[in-house]
Design a protein around this motif. Structure first.
Motif, mmCIF file in Angstrom:
data_model
loop_
_atom_site.group_PDB
_atom_site.id
_atom_site.type_symbol
_atom_site.label_atom_id
_atom_site.label_comp_id
_atom_site.label_asym_id
_atom_site.label_seq_id
_atom_site.Cartn_x
_atom_site.Cartn_y
_atom_site.Cartn_z
ATOM 1 N N LEU A 62 -8.096 3.411 -3.580
ATOM 2 C CA LEU A 62 -9.174 3.903 -2.728
ATOM 3 C C LEU A 62 -9.094 5.418 -2.728
ATOM 4 C CD1 LEU A 62 -11.520 3.014 -0.869
ATOM 5 C CD2 LEU A 62 -9.946 3.349 1.061
ATOM 6 N N GLU A 95 0.830 -1.194 0.000
ATOM 7 C CA GLU A 95 0.000 0.000 0.000
ATOM 8 C C GLU A 95 0.870 1.252 0.000
ATOM 9 O OE1 GLU A 95 -2.120 -2.948 2.884
ATOM 10 O OE2 GLU A 95 -0.075 -2.286 2.433
ATOM 11 N N ARG A 102 -14.912 -3.122 -0.991
ATOM 12 C CA ARG A 102 -14.386 -4.229 -1.774
ATOM 13 C C ARG A 102 -14.800 -4.072 -3.235
ATOM 14 N NH1 ARG A 102 -18.426 -7.176 -3.615
ATOM 15 N NH2 ARG A 102 -20.233 -7.686 -2.304
ATOM 16 N N ILE A 117 -13.712 2.884 -4.551
ATOM 17 C CA ILE A 117 -12.735 1.847 -4.812
ATOM 18 C C ILE A 117 -12.700 1.567 -6.308
ATOM 19 C CG2 ILE A 117 -14.370 -0.051 -4.433
ATOM 20 C CD1 ILE A 117 -12.050 -1.637 -3.171
ATOM 21 N N MET A 124 -10.732 -7.712 -4.282
ATOM 22 C CA MET A 124 -9.838 -6.894 -3.485
ATOM 23 C C MET A 124 -10.645 -6.096 -2.478
ATOM 24 S SD MET A 124 -6.885 -7.623 -4.695
ATOM 25 C CE MET A 124 -5.940 -6.383 -3.817
ATOM 26 N N CYS A 147 -2.694 0.215 -3.931
ATOM 27 C CA CYS A 147 -2.239 -1.091 -3.461
ATOM 28 C C CYS A 147 -1.733 -1.859 -4.672
ATOM 29 C CB CYS A 147 -3.363 -1.841 -2.776
ATOM 30 S SG CYS A 147 -2.962 -3.546 -2.355
ATOM 31 N N CYS A 150 -4.907 -3.138 2.331
ATOM 32 C CA CYS A 150 -5.598 -3.825 1.250
ATOM 33 C C CYS A 150 -5.413 -5.326 1.441
ATOM 34 C CB CYS A 150 -5.110 -3.391 -0.125
ATOM 35 S SG CYS A 150 -3.413 -3.830 -0.513
ATOM 36 N N TRP A 155 -2.541 -9.938 2.888
ATOM 37 C CA TRP A 155 -2.652 -8.574 3.377
ATOM 38 C C TRP A 155 -1.372 -7.804 3.087
ATOM 39 C CZ3 TRP A 155 -6.978 -6.673 5.921
ATOM 40 C CH2 TRP A 155 -7.977 -7.616 6.229
ATOM 41 N N TYR A 163 -4.608 1.910 6.923
ATOM 42 C CA TYR A 163 -5.439 1.316 5.880
ATOM 43 C C TYR A 163 -4.684 0.157 5.233
ATOM 44 C CZ TYR A 163 -8.900 4.993 6.251
ATOM 45 O OH TYR A 163 -9.885 5.833 6.725
ATOM 46 N N ARG A 197 -9.996 -0.397 -9.609
ATOM 47 C CA ARG A 197 -8.831 -1.244 -9.854
ATOM 48 C C ARG A 197 -8.418 -1.127 -11.307
ATOM 49 N NH1 ARG A 197 -10.493 -7.133 -8.252
ATOM 50 N NH2 ARG A 197 -8.405 -7.666 -9.039
ATOM 51 N N TRP A 222 -10.441 -3.158 0.951
ATOM 52 C CA TRP A 222 -9.734 -2.215 1.819
ATOM 53 C C TRP A 222 -10.325 -2.312 3.218
ATOM 54 C CZ3 TRP A 222 -5.400 0.477 0.858
ATOM 55 C CH2 TRP A 222 -5.026 0.704 -0.469
#
Length: 122
Positions: free
Chosen positions: A81, A6, A50, A70, A34, A22, A96, A112, A94, A72, A36
């Motif tokens: 995020l 992250e 998510r 969120i 994924m 992330c 991910c 993680w 925070y 990706r 957070w």
């Protein structure tokens, strides 16, 4: 194995924005959901948001709705995020994480990152 890193945390003021990133490496990133999460001092780690493997399905905690987004980029193996209108109560580390199905449950996330600190001053 999936490795997650992250970045993007920092010290901001109330009302400011931050975008957390992330970066994933290892197994095929696009196969996974994924999420957070965040953990404030003295509190349990809690779900934030998510996103599905293709990005078409997103889910947010009530605390994140309307302020956080969120997203990706599977080509970059990265999940983001975007956090707007930050409040002091958003202060936390925070994280991910990776899951193989749609879930908000911490225990269902297999890998993680190390976390990134977000501090919002009043």
């Amino acid at each position: 194995q999936v490795q997650l890193v992250e970045s993007g945390g920092g010290l901001v003021q109330t009302g400011d924005s931050l975008r957390l990133s992330c970066a994933a490496s290892g197994r095929t990133f696009s196969n996974y959901y994924m999420g957070w999460f965040r953990q404030a001092p003295g509190n349990e780690r809690e779900f934030v948001a998510r996103i599905s493997w293709g990005g078409g399905s997103k889910y947010y905690a009530d605390s994140a709705k309307c302020r956080f987004t969120i997203s990706r980029d599977n080509a970059k193996n990265t999940v983001y995020l975007q956090m707007n209108s930050l409040k002091p109560e958003d202060t936390a580390v925070y994280y991910c994480a990776v899951a193989t199905f749609a879930t908000m449950t911490l225990a269902n996330y297999n890998y993680w990152g190390q976390g990134t600190q977000v501090t919002v001053s009043s």
